[in-house]
Design a protein around this motif. Structure first.
Motif, PDB file in Angstrom:
ATOM      1  N   GLN A 546      -1.406  -7.049   1.530  1.00 51.67           N
ATOM      2  CA  GLN A 546      -0.824  -6.031   0.772  1.00 51.67           C
ATOM      3  C   GLN A 546      -0.831  -4.475   1.662  1.00 51.67           C
ATOM      4  O   GLN A 546       0.251  -3.769   1.583  1.00 51.67           O
ATOM      5  CB  GLN A 546      -1.615  -5.710  -0.517  1.00 51.67           C
ATOM      6  N   ALA A 547      -1.983  -4.281   2.172  1.00 52.41           N
ATOM      7  CA  ALA A 547      -1.959  -3.372   3.059  1.00 52.41           C
ATOM      8  C   ALA A 547      -0.864  -3.106   4.220  1.00 52.41           C
ATOM      9  O   ALA A 547      -0.447  -2.237   4.593  1.00 52.41           O
ATOM     10  CB  ALA A 547      -3.432  -2.884   3.726  1.00 52.41           C
ATOM     11  N   LEU A 548      -1.148  -4.445   4.733  1.00 50.85           N
ATOM     12  CA  LEU A 548      -0.109  -5.042   5.944  1.00 50.85           C
ATOM     13  C   LEU A 548       1.260  -4.497   5.657  1.00 50.85           C
ATOM     14  O   LEU A 548       2.172  -3.989   6.288  1.00 50.85           O
ATOM     15  CB  LEU A 548      -0.379  -6.263   6.329  1.00 50.85           C
ATOM     16  N   TYR A 549       1.628  -4.964   4.341  1.00 54.20           N
ATOM     17  CA  TYR A 549       2.980  -4.882   3.806  1.00 54.20           C
ATOM     18  C   TYR A 549       3.502  -3.496   3.693  1.00 54.20           C
ATOM     19  O   TYR A 549       4.420  -2.843   4.322  1.00 54.20           O
ATOM     20  CB  TYR A 549       3.198  -5.847   2.667  1.00 54.20           C
ATOM     21  N   ALA A 550       2.554  -2.727   3.246  1.00 54.64           N
ATOM     22  CA  ALA A 550       2.799  -1.226   3.078  1.00 54.64           C
ATOM     23  C   ALA A 550       2.826  -0.500   4.402  1.00 54.64           C
ATOM     24  O   ALA A 550       3.734   0.368   4.533  1.00 54.64           O
ATOM     25  CB  ALA A 550       1.795  -0.636   2.078  1.00 54.64           C
ATOM     26  N   PHE A 551       2.281  -0.969   5.456  1.00 56.53           N
ATOM     27  CA  PHE A 551       2.036  -0.474   6.602  1.00 56.53           C
ATOM     28  C   PHE A 551       3.503  -0.409   7.313  1.00 56.53           C
ATOM     29  O   PHE A 551       4.192   0.449   7.680  1.00 56.53           O
ATOM     30  CB  PHE A 551       0.949  -1.262   7.568  1.00 56.53           C
ATOM     31  N   LYS A 552       4.037  -1.658   7.163  1.00 59.84           N
ATOM     32  CA  LYS A 552       5.391  -1.982   7.774  1.00 59.84           C
ATOM     33  C   LYS A 552       6.392  -1.054   7.001  1.00 59.84           C
ATOM     34  O   LYS A 552       7.471  -0.652   7.543  1.00 59.84           O
ATOM     35  CB  LYS A 552       5.633  -3.451   7.693  1.00 59.84           C
ATOM     36  N   LYS A 553       6.148  -1.155   5.642  1.00 62.94           N
ATOM     37  CA  LYS A 553       7.178  -0.591   4.826  1.00 62.94           C
ATOM     38  C   LYS A 553       7.261   1.010   5.109  1.00 62.94           C
ATOM     39  O   LYS A 553       8.441   1.402   5.208  1.00 62.94           O
ATOM     40  CB  LYS A 553       6.833  -0.799   3.230  1.00 62.94           C
ATOM     41  N   LEU A 554       6.366   1.635   5.213  1.00 61.62           N
ATOM     42  CA  LEU A 554       6.502   3.058   5.254  1.00 61.62           C
ATOM     43  C   LEU A 554       7.067   3.562   6.863  1.00 61.62           C
ATOM     44  O   LEU A 554       7.876   4.128   7.078  1.00 61.62           O
ATOM     45  CB  LEU A 554       4.943   3.540   5.335  1.00 61.62           C
ATOM     46  N   SER A 555       6.598   2.304   7.805  1.00 59.03           N
ATOM     47  CA  SER A 555       7.238   2.585   9.102  1.00 59.03           C
ATOM     48  C   SER A 555       8.810   2.518   9.069  1.00 59.03           C
ATOM     49  O   SER A 555       9.480   3.208   9.751  1.00 59.03           O
ATOM     50  CB  SER A 555       6.457   1.588   9.917  1.00 59.03           C
ATOM     51  N   LYS A 556       9.143   1.416   8.359  1.00 57.74           N
ATOM     52  CA  LYS A 556      10.473   1.150   8.412  1.00 57.74           C
ATOM     53  C   LYS A 556      11.279   2.076   7.717  1.00 57.74           C
ATOM     54  O   LYS A 556      12.363   2.543   7.878  1.00 57.74           O
ATOM     55  CB  LYS A 556      10.965  -0.444   7.946  1.00 57.74           C
ATOM     56  N   ASP A 557      10.776   2.520   6.515  1.00 54.15           N
ATOM     57  CA  ASP A 557      11.569   3.232   5.358  1.00 54.15           C
ATOM     58  C   ASP A 557      11.418   4.962   5.619  1.00 54.15           C
ATOM     59  O   ASP A 557      12.276   5.376   5.263  1.00 54.15           O
ATOM     60  CB  ASP A 557      11.340   2.713   3.918  1.00 54.15           C
ATOM     61  N   GLU A 558      10.427   5.149   6.393  1.00 55.41           N
ATOM     62  CA  GLU A 558      10.306   6.593   6.242  1.00 55.41           C
ATOM     63  C   GLU A 558      10.008   7.043   7.792  1.00 55.41           C
ATOM     64  O   GLU A 558       9.790   8.446   8.019  1.00 55.41           O
ATOM     65  CB  GLU A 558       9.121   7.316   5.606  1.00 55.41           C
ATOM     66  N   GLY A 559      10.088   6.136   8.733  1.00 51.31           N
ATOM     67  CA  GLY A 559       9.566   6.556  10.062  1.00 51.31           C
ATOM     68  C   GLY A 559       8.263   7.149  10.483  1.00 51.31           C
ATOM     69  O   GLY A 559       7.945   7.859  11.076  1.00 51.31           O
TER      70      GLY A 559
END
Ligand code: PLP
Length: 605
Positions: A546-559
């Motif tokens: 779950q943490a890895l998913y959030a890690f990638k999500k914030l990188s992609k969606d907010e830079g």
């Protein structure tokens, strides 16, 4: 209820009349296992004739531990007491039966006057009539071993227990070896001295922690017993060797003085602003807010100099050390993040810096070791035990007790003995103060939820502290599923204070297991334990995935690349998608940036 577990005095002796010789192939290993099991004091029998001991044996033990040491022998003169102190003992045994009452009192008072603690051992009716004349500071030992027959009888001394006033610290000596025996008597005693059964056990650490865990100690009404004072309900306190009490009192005193000192506050604020980059922004993550259907704000501690909230604490404690005139800073570090933050501040304040780090961690965290060295710090490799954080903390405490005159120990999170949880919260509370002001400016109302990840708990307590009295604000702490002390642990004593900890079924502290180094700690700060019990904060967990998913999500969606630690808090908030009213506002404390985690994450993509 104030639960206090029994103190264990773990004994070192080479032989005994009832048992013969004990096999101690490696004294250092034995002492470390006593420490690991949670011993509160080590007893060394120095009598040569019957127990094979010597003062040299005591001196050897002194070099191996910073725990208090009791010297047991048949002592009768003031010179014996001087010699005991010189050899490095902190406590001495006086056997009432060997002396007249007056002599016992004289020896006891003399030993106390030179700074030793005293354990006065009582055997018979005549001895017990001494009790009311003994100074209250003297610990009372009741011995079940009959000195004439040398046999032990676990019921003999017990018959006297009820006659001892409540404010006396009582130690049961000899004759206890099994958890059941201890549990029966423990509410009448404070400590048990365990010898032969530990020395013959295949796993002394395990037996010791079992003995501790099964036995609840009698409540002391005696104020001098500092180690029993708790600070956050039944959590916190100072479960530390006698040698550390004074240095920590000095730290507490200095903290209380300087935290209100105008010049100190000014200096700290200037550095926080111009060196570290405060205030950090409160950023509205518009892209994610649209998707989640509520308003998500990020408190950008990732933008702080050093890349995480840790700088708030190391700068604060570094200046405190400076104000106290300390020339050297020391710290423990696991993954190296706290070590780097201390080394950085050491360079700024021109202090000598020693960072204690497990040998295994040094291998695993090459880059952080390089950073610390670049800042001019010495990295001390710790090769005892599991060669990781737990051992580094023990080694740092050992060094600190021997060098506290010139040294300040910068503790890395809101855990450890009092006053560290309070000091760390104070210096991290700026996160909460700023966030509260920023959200009120922006939305004109308090947030619905404030969420932070919890390792030792410093960034979380920092942001929560400003909202604790705002009853409408929900506070959520997110632990790593593999290191969830609050969610899966039970109260125990670890690193000087009582708090929720991960323990195995035998009561030993277990290793935590998380993808994020900063959350990989088997304990948690004591204030969080209290906040959990009173249900002011809800603690939950996020898994590595779950943490890895959030890690990638914030990188992609907010830079924004978040630290893996912070990603745990984000993961929880992502799970709230569509479950809150549109008008809801959620603040996530983005405790650090994630560049440091790229190699870890690469392995999983
Ligand atoms: C060290 C660290 C943590 C965990 O420590 P706490 O004391 O629980 O805050 C969390 N996030 C980051 C980025 C860290 O470096």
């Amino acid at each position: 209820m104030n639960t206090t577990y029994i103190d264990i005095i773990a004994e070192v002796k080479l032989k005994s009349p009832s048992h013969g010789s004990f096999k101690i192939p490696n004294l250092k290993k034995l002492i470390i296992s006593y420490e690991d099991g949670g011993a509160n004091m080590i007893s060394v029998i120095t009598d040569k004739e019957r127990f094979g001991g010597s003062l040299d044996l005591l001196k050897k033990v002194r070099e191996l531990t910073s725990l208090p040491i009791l010297r047991k022998d048949f002592l009768s003169t003031k010179k014996d007491m001087d010699e005991t102190l010189e050899a490095g003992a902190t406590c001495v045994l006086v056997i009432a039966r060997d002396h007249t009452h007056n002599k016992t009192l004289e020896l006891t008072k003399y030993a106390l006057s030179i700074g030793l603690e005293v354990l006065v051992e009582l055997h018979n009716k005549k001895d017990f009539s001494l009790i009311n004349k003994l100074p209250k500071e003297a610990k009372i030992g009741i011995n079940n071993r009959d000195l004439v027959t040398l046999k032990t009888d676990s019921n003999f001394a017990i018959s006297f227990l009820d006659k001892i006033p409540d404010d006396r610290y009582i130690v049961a000596e000899s004759g206890f070896s099994k958890p059941e025996e201890l549990a029966t008597y423990s509410k009448k005693i404070n400590a048990a001295l365990i010898g032969s059964s530990l020395l013959t056990s295949s796993n002394p650490a395990k037996l010791l922690s079992q003995l501790k865990k099964t036995a609840l100690a009698k409540e002391l009404t005696f104020a001098r017993n500092q180690q029993r004072i708790s600070y956050f309900g039944e959590y916190g306190g100072q479960f530390i060797p006698e040698l550390l009490i004074k240095p920590l009192q000095e730290v507490e005193f200095a903290f209380n003085k300087f935290k209100n000192d105008k010049a100190f506050i000014n200096k700290l604020n200037v550095l926080l602003d111009t060196y570290a980059g405060r205030p950090t922004p409160l950023y509205k993550a518009e892209n994610l807010s649209r998707e989640l259907k509520f308003n998500l704000y990020l408190k950008r501690e990732d933008l702080l100099h050093g890349g995480a909230h840790k700088t708030n604490n190391t700068l604060g404690q570094g200046l405190l050390a400076d104000a106290m005139g300390k020339k050297e800073l020391i710290a423990e570090t696991g993954a190296g993040q706290h070590g780097v933050a201390v080394a950085m501040i050491g360079a700024l304040l021109k202090k000598k810096v020693k960072i204690f780090m497990g040998a295994r961690d040094i291998e695993r965290q090459h880059l952080n070791v390089q950073r610390m060295k670049l800042y001019g710090a010495e990295v001390v490799s710790v090769t005892s035990g599991s060669k990781t954080l737990k051992d580094a903390i023990n080694e740092a405490l050992r060094y600190y007790s021997a060098n506290s005159k010139n040294t300040f120990y910068i503790f890395g999170t809101a855990a450890g003995p009092h006053p560290f949880p309070t000091i760390v919260r104070h210096f991290q509370s700026i996160i909460g103060t700023e966030s509260r002001e920023q959200i009120l400016n922006e939305t004109k109302q308090l947030p619905t939820i404030v969420c932070a990840c919890v390792g030792g708990g410093s960034n979380a307590i920092g942001i929560f502290s400003a909202f604790i009295n705002d009853e409408t604000v929900k506070l959520i702490g997110v632990e790593a599923a593999g290191g969830a002390s609050l969610t899966n642990g039970t109260p125990a004593i670890l690193h000087g204070s009582r708090s929720y900890c991960l323990q195995d079924s035998n009561g030993s502290i277990s290793e935590s297991q998380s993808i994020s180094a900063g959350l990989d700690y088997p304990g948690v700060g004591p204030e969080h334990s209290k906040l959990k019990d009173i249900k002011r904060v809800i603690y939950t967990t996020a898994t590595d995935a779950q943490a890895l998913y959030a890690f990638k999500k914030l990188s992609k969606d907010e830079g924004i690349i978040p630290a893996l630690e912070s990603s745990h808090a984000l993961a929880y908030v992502l799970s709230l998608k569509g479950k809150l009213p549109r008008t809801a506002t959620v603040i996530v404390n983005l405790s650090g940036r994630g560049d440091k985690d790229l190699t870890t994450v690469e392995k999983y993509i």
